[in-house]
Motif scaffolding. Structure first.
Motif, short mmCIF file in Angstrom:
data_model
loop_
_atom_site.label_atom_id
_atom_site.label_comp_id
_atom_site.label_asym_id
_atom_site.label_seq_id
_atom_site.Cartn_x
_atom_site.Cartn_y
_atom_site.Cartn_z
N ASP A 199 63.59 6.61 18.68
CA ASP A 199 64.86 6.03 19.11
C ASP A 199 65.13 6.22 20.60
OD1 ASP A 199 66.94 8.70 17.68
OD2 ASP A 199 65.33 8.72 19.15
N TYR A 200 64.18 6.80 21.30
CA TYR A 200 64.38 7.00 22.73
C TYR A 200 63.02 6.94 23.41
CZ TYR A 200 66.59 8.88 26.93
OH TYR A 200 67.10 9.05 28.18
N SER B 242 60.45 9.46 21.39
CA SER B 242 60.88 10.57 20.55
C SER B 242 61.84 10.07 19.48
CB SER B 242 61.58 11.65 21.38
OG SER B 242 62.89 11.26 21.70
N ASP B 243 61.97 10.88 18.43
CA ASP B 243 63.06 10.64 17.49
C ASP B 243 63.83 11.93 17.35
OD1 ASP B 243 60.70 11.20 15.21
OD2 ASP B 243 62.68 11.97 14.70
N LYS C 187 60.41 16.27 19.42
CA LYS C 187 59.15 16.10 20.14
C LYS C 187 59.10 14.78 20.90
CE LYS C 187 56.43 16.78 16.61
NZ LYS C 187 55.22 16.93 15.79
N TYR C 188 58.50 14.84 22.09
CA TYR C 188 58.18 13.63 22.82
C TYR C 188 56.68 13.38 22.64
CZ TYR C 188 62.75 13.61 25.01
OH TYR C 188 64.11 13.57 25.23
#
Lengths: 114, 112
Positions: free
Chosen positions: B31-32, B93-94, B99-100
């Motif tokens: 989501d990012y 990431s979510d 975590k990325y």
């Protein structure tokens, strides 16, 4: 002033040795990370600490042990170094552990195991 | 299993033209999304980000586009400058994992 610093920048050592890499951030962040960038340039998370508490512990050999004495420091100790440990290790920090917090990276430590 | 992929390892562009760097992902929970720029012997530095509720974010010469249905994002740099020559990483990431996940990077060379 360097926001995220790592020492040493380069580390050359023999197989079987034990070594440490230090990381410090002066951004007042709560969360710190260790990443490994291997020969294929794949940047992969190893560990993350939030307020000195371990929150991410990826599938990493237990020869790798992170230590966070306080929020501003996250050190990485590696026992019994192996050839495959040769990589660039990056430390990073962020305000908190969740997205959308941006991570700020240190300059990296190039570890060469002979 | 590589959840974030940058299929072009390198890209060369003439100064003043548009640079388009691409990134694909497989995890619909992401989501990012972020783009980082990395010079040799330095750590990655944050460039621009986008939340999954948007499809475009612009910051000066840099624009990131997100196509959720195609699970694809791209970074546009207009106009490209020689100082933009670097390796560009996309990351995703979510919120649930902290975590990325990073792609393997695309090396951009802007020719003067």
């Amino acid at each position: 002033d360097t926001a995220v610093s790592q020492t040493p920048k380069y580390l050359v050592t023999q197989m079987g040795n034990d070594k440490s890499i230090k990381c410090e951030q002066n951004l007042g962040h709560d969360t710190m990370y260790w990443y490994k960038q291997d020969s294929k340039k794949f940047l992969k998370i190893m560990f993350s600490y939030n307020n000195k508490e371990l929150i991410i512990n990826e599938t990493v050999p237990n020869r790798f042990s992170p230590k966070s004495p306080d929020k501003a420091h996250l050190n990485l100790h590696i026992n019994s170094l192996e050839l495959g440990d040769s990589a660039v290790y990056f430390c990073a920090s962020s305000q908190g552990p969740s997205s959308p917090d941006t991570q700020y990276f240190g300059p990296g430590t190039r570890l060469t195991v002979l | 299993d590589q959840q974030v992929k940058q299929n072009s390892p390198s890209l060369s562009v003439q100064e003043g033209r548009i640079s388009i760097l691409n990134c694909d992902y497989t995890n619909s929970m992401f989501d990012y999304f972020l783009w980082y720029k990395k010079y040799p012997a330095e750590g990655p530095t944050f460039l621009i980000s986008i939340s999954s509720i948007k499809d475009k974010n612009e910051d000066g010469r840099f624009t990131v586009f997100l196509n959720k249905s195609a699970k694809h994002l791209s970074l546009h740099i207009v106009p490209s400058q020689p100082g933009d020559s670097a390796v560009y990483f996309c990351a995703a990431s979510d919120k649930g994992t902290y975590k990325y996940i990073f792609g393997t990077g695309t090396r951009l060379k802007v020719l003067a």
